[in-house]
Design an enzyme around this catalytic site. Sequence first.
Site, PDB file in Angstrom:
ATOM      1  N   ASP A 114      -0.018  -7.403   1.764  1.00 15.38           N
ATOM      2  CA  ASP A 114       0.552  -6.275   1.754  1.00 15.38           C
ATOM      3  C   ASP A 114       2.174  -6.165   1.848  1.00 15.38           C
ATOM      4  OD1 ASP A 114       0.541  -3.330   1.644  1.00 15.38           O
ATOM      5  OD2 ASP A 114      -0.176  -3.374   3.784  1.00 15.38           O
TER       6      ASP A 114
ATOM      7  N   HIS B 201       0.762  -1.442  -0.065  1.00 13.89           N
ATOM      8  CA  HIS B 201       0.045  -0.122  -0.005  1.00 13.89           C
ATOM      9  C   HIS B 201       0.885   1.195  -0.151  1.00 13.89           C
ATOM     10  CE1 HIS B 201       0.354   0.040   4.661  1.00 13.89           C
ATOM     11  NE2 HIS B 201       0.145   1.339   4.286  1.00 13.89           N
TER      12      HIS B 201
ATOM     13  N   GLN C 209       0.491   5.623  11.774  1.00 17.80           N
ATOM     14  CA  GLN C 209       0.642   6.156  10.402  1.00 17.80           C
ATOM     15  C   GLN C 209       2.117   6.740  10.040  1.00 17.80           C
ATOM     16  OE1 GLN C 209      -2.222   5.998  11.496  1.00 17.80           O
ATOM     17  NE2 GLN C 209      -2.951   5.068   9.761  1.00 17.80           N
ATOM     18  N   GLY C 210       2.762   6.169   8.921  1.00 21.34           N
ATOM     19  CA  GLY C 210       4.000   6.591   8.471  1.00 21.34           C
ATOM     20  C   GLY C 210       5.087   5.338   8.857  1.00 21.34           C
ATOM     21  N   ASP C 211       4.770   4.664   9.659  1.00 21.92           N
ATOM     22  CA  ASP C 211       5.438   3.367  10.098  1.00 21.92           C
ATOM     23  C   ASP C 211       5.257   2.268   8.981  1.00 21.92           C
ATOM     24  OD1 ASP C 211       6.591   4.480  12.510  1.00 21.92           O
ATOM     25  OD2 ASP C 211       4.865   3.951  13.520  1.00 21.92           O
ATOM     26  N   SER C 212       4.332   2.394   8.385  1.00 19.56           N
ATOM     27  CA  SER C 212       3.833   1.128   7.337  1.00 19.56           C
ATOM     28  C   SER C 212       4.843   1.154   6.465  1.00 19.56           C
ATOM     29  CB  SER C 212       2.824   2.018   6.349  1.00 19.56           C
ATOM     30  OG  SER C 212       1.450   1.769   6.837  1.00 19.56           O
TER      31      SER C 212
HETATM   32  N1  ARG Z   1      -1.238   2.159   7.321  1.00 19.06           N
HETATM   33  C1  ARG Z   1      -0.295   2.816   8.304  1.00 19.06           C
HETATM   34  C2  ARG Z   1       0.590   3.506   7.410  1.00 19.06           C
HETATM   35  O1  ARG Z   1       0.540   3.583   6.268  1.00 19.06           O
HETATM   36  C3  ARG Z   1       0.287   2.189   9.151  1.00 19.06           C
HETATM   37  C4  ARG Z   1      -0.728   1.985  10.381  1.00 19.06           C
HETATM   38  C5  ARG Z   1      -0.391   0.888  11.289  1.00 19.06           C
HETATM   39  N2  ARG Z   1      -1.453   1.042  12.335  1.00 19.06           N
HETATM   40  C6  ARG Z   1      -1.371   0.551  13.665  1.00 19.06           C
HETATM   41  N3  ARG Z   1      -2.248   0.718  14.401  1.00 19.06           N
HETATM   42  N4  ARG Z   1      -0.376  -0.410  14.108  1.00 19.06           N
HETATM   43  O2  ARG Z   1       1.650   4.152   7.910  1.00 19.06           O
END
Ligand code: ARG
Length: 269
Positions: free
Chosen positions: A126, A81, A213-216
């Site tokens: 993913d 993603h 967010q941003g760790d993905s």
């Molecule tokens: N989708 C998020 C990203 O793009 C990562 C989210 C992780 N969330 C969590 N609750 N562990 O950075």
Amino acid sequence: MRPTAAFLRRTTAAGAVALAAFSLQPAAAHAAPAPTPGGTVHSHVVGGTRADQGEFPFMVRLSMGCGGALYAKDIVLTAAHCVDGSGPDTSITATAGVADLQDSAAVKVASTQVLQAPGYNGKGKDWALIKLAKPVDQPTLKIAGADTYNNGDFTIAGWGADKEGGDQQRYLLKATVPFVDDATCRKAYGDSLTPGEEICAGKLDTGGTDTCQGDSGGPMFRKDDGGQWIQVGIVSWGEGCARPGKPGVYTEVSTFAADIQKAASQLGG
Ligand code: ARG
């Protein structure tokens, strides 16, 4: 990134839950201002602490606002993603070799190609590989080839938000989260979870520690029996960040190890 089918499915199923809560979307790539000086206890990833320079040398920050890990010296493993499909792509910059993104020693390398997981449609699968224009002189992170290590306590690390809606970070943050089994995770997420392809981790009772967010795209990892780091997960999604009863959801690396290896060899790795 554009919303995916599963993104819509998840947000629809979540009803009133804010769009951002289930978002697979990477955060904006801007870094937060330098942290407050003077004895403040910094809370990072969510509920973590600063990593030392060189502690996780395989960690990479990607310019679209995601994390990643060096699978090979010139291939980054990240989340599907975080990228837009497969093919030649020189638009991504990988920053490697530093915990502080503003360190003058940072190595910045452009992408040449992206390979998104075959069949990726926003639910499961993913993972993606990014080929770099030149090798980075840092250790790589071995991926789990079997489910042996899909248990215990895991390390998470990234430059993402330190709380829901929080800023991206300048300094790499780390934390430890316990494994959450599929049945328990399914209670939190129902059919949004794809148990064979996803592995959950988090402090169910208390919350407070999580990726955000941003760790993905960044790795979730632990030590193997030989004392080496081994990657078991890729940061994927969660409802909010660090909420009690809502663990983080990670791509189950062992499920895709053979596919990842094959894809890497297609990229000349
Ligand atoms: N989708 C998020 C990203 O793009 C990562 C989210 C992780 N969330 C969590 N609750 N562990 O950075």
